[in-house]
Scaffold this active site. Structure first.
Site, PDB file in Angstrom:
ATOM      1  N   HIS A 122       0.814  -1.217   0.000  1.00 45.39           N
ATOM      2  CA  HIS A 122       0.000   0.000   0.000  1.00 45.39           C
ATOM      3  C   HIS A 122       0.848   1.268   0.000  1.00 45.39           C
ATOM      4  CE1 HIS A 122      -3.398  -2.606   1.910  1.00 45.39           C
ATOM      5  NE2 HIS A 122      -3.300  -2.771   0.605  1.00 45.39           N
ATOM      6  N   THR A 193      -3.010  -9.293  10.808  1.00 40.87           N
ATOM      7  CA  THR A 193      -3.990  -8.952   9.774  1.00 40.87           C
ATOM      8  C   THR A 193      -5.203  -9.852   9.896  1.00 40.87           C
ATOM      9  OG1 THR A 193      -4.434  -8.904   7.392  1.00 40.87           O
ATOM     10  CG2 THR A 193      -2.697 -10.402   8.131  1.00 40.87           C
ATOM     11  N   SER A 194      -6.371  -9.264   9.685  1.00 42.13           N
ATOM     12  CA  SER A 194      -7.623 -10.028   9.746  1.00 42.13           C
ATOM     13  C   SER A 194      -7.882 -10.776   8.449  1.00 42.13           C
ATOM     14  CB  SER A 194      -8.790  -9.081  10.054  1.00 42.13           C
ATOM     15  OG  SER A 194      -8.804  -8.018   9.107  1.00 42.13           O
TER      16      SER A 194
END
EC number: 2.3.1.286
Length: 247
Positions: A122, A193-194
């Site tokens: 990102h 992280t989900s």
């Protein structure tokens, strides 16, 4: 089953580990995540729009001043320091065990901890470019700029952070690079992280091995596919194991 002990053995025996991490890696550096109860999307702010709207490409184009007000206040944490997880991963890379870090975070803390091969899906707050002449500017230029909207000191164009906003595509070179590392890894450790943000979460599908490790404070949709699942602080787990192994 002692999952922590099993992870320690995996790390000890492997020299081809890849780490894929999300916002939970940096929460221990006091950088809020997005989706938890204390996260950016749930907490109240003085801004008139939701974070999802303000972090979009169209909002950046149409409300550039408001974007930078939000960005400087909520997305930049200049006093944040790497935590135990960042340092542990840097040590694993230094001893030749960790081949790559793939991160969804934009804070640059992995590099600050000493990691060299970091793929930022990102983008990163440390890189900023003039939209007109493409001149590079570091984070200090953004922070110290007297104008709300930073302008290029050469051509006067708007300086945009090199972060991926909503409505913007991910960098395909980064994606392809990340896929290659995941495909070729012996051990894939996924932490903080989900695994609900796409397309980044799709990366896990490229793993071909049988040593998938998930370290996250809450459960993820992929827990049943993992060989080791640890619902705990990634800093204490990785930091403790790396220290015990003497790296």
């Amino acid at each position: 089953m002692d999952t922590r002990k099993n992870l320690k053995e995996l790390i000890k025996s492997s020299s081809n580990i890849v780490f894929f991490g999300g916002a939970g890696v940096s929460t221990e550096s006091n950088i809020p995540d997005f989706r938890s109860e204390e996260g950016l999307y749930k907490t109240k702010s003085n801004f008139s729009y939701s974070p999802e709207v303000m972090l979009s490409h169209s909002f950046f184009k149409e409300h550039t001043e408001d974007f930078f007000d939000f960005y400087k206040e909520k997305m930049i944490y200049k006093y944040a320091k790497p935590n135990l997880a960042h340092h542990a991963l840097a040590k694993l890379e230094k001893v030749g065990k960790l081949k790559a870090i793939i991160t969804q975070n934009i804070d640059g803390l992995h590099q600050l901890a000493g990691s060299k091969n970091v793929i930022e899906l990102h983008g990163g707050v440390g890189r900023n470019y003039c939209m007109d002449c493409n001149k590079f500017f570091d984070l200090n230029y953004i922070l110290n700029n007297k104008e709300v909207v930073p302008k290029c000191d050469v051509c006067g164009g708007i300086v945009k952070p090199d972060v991926v906003l909503y409505e913007e595509p991910l960098n395909m070179d980064n994606i392809n690079n990340a896929v290659r590392y995941v495909e070729n890894s012996d051990v894939l450790i996924v932490g903080g992280t989900s695994l609900v943000v796409y397309p980044a979460a799709n990366l896990i599908h490229y793993y071909k091995g049988n040593k998938l490790v998930l370290i996250n404070k809450s459960s993820t949709p992929y827990d049943r596919k993992a060989q080791i699942v640890i619902n705990d602080s990634i800093g204490s787990i990785l930091g403790g194991i790396v220290e015990e192994l003497g790296y």
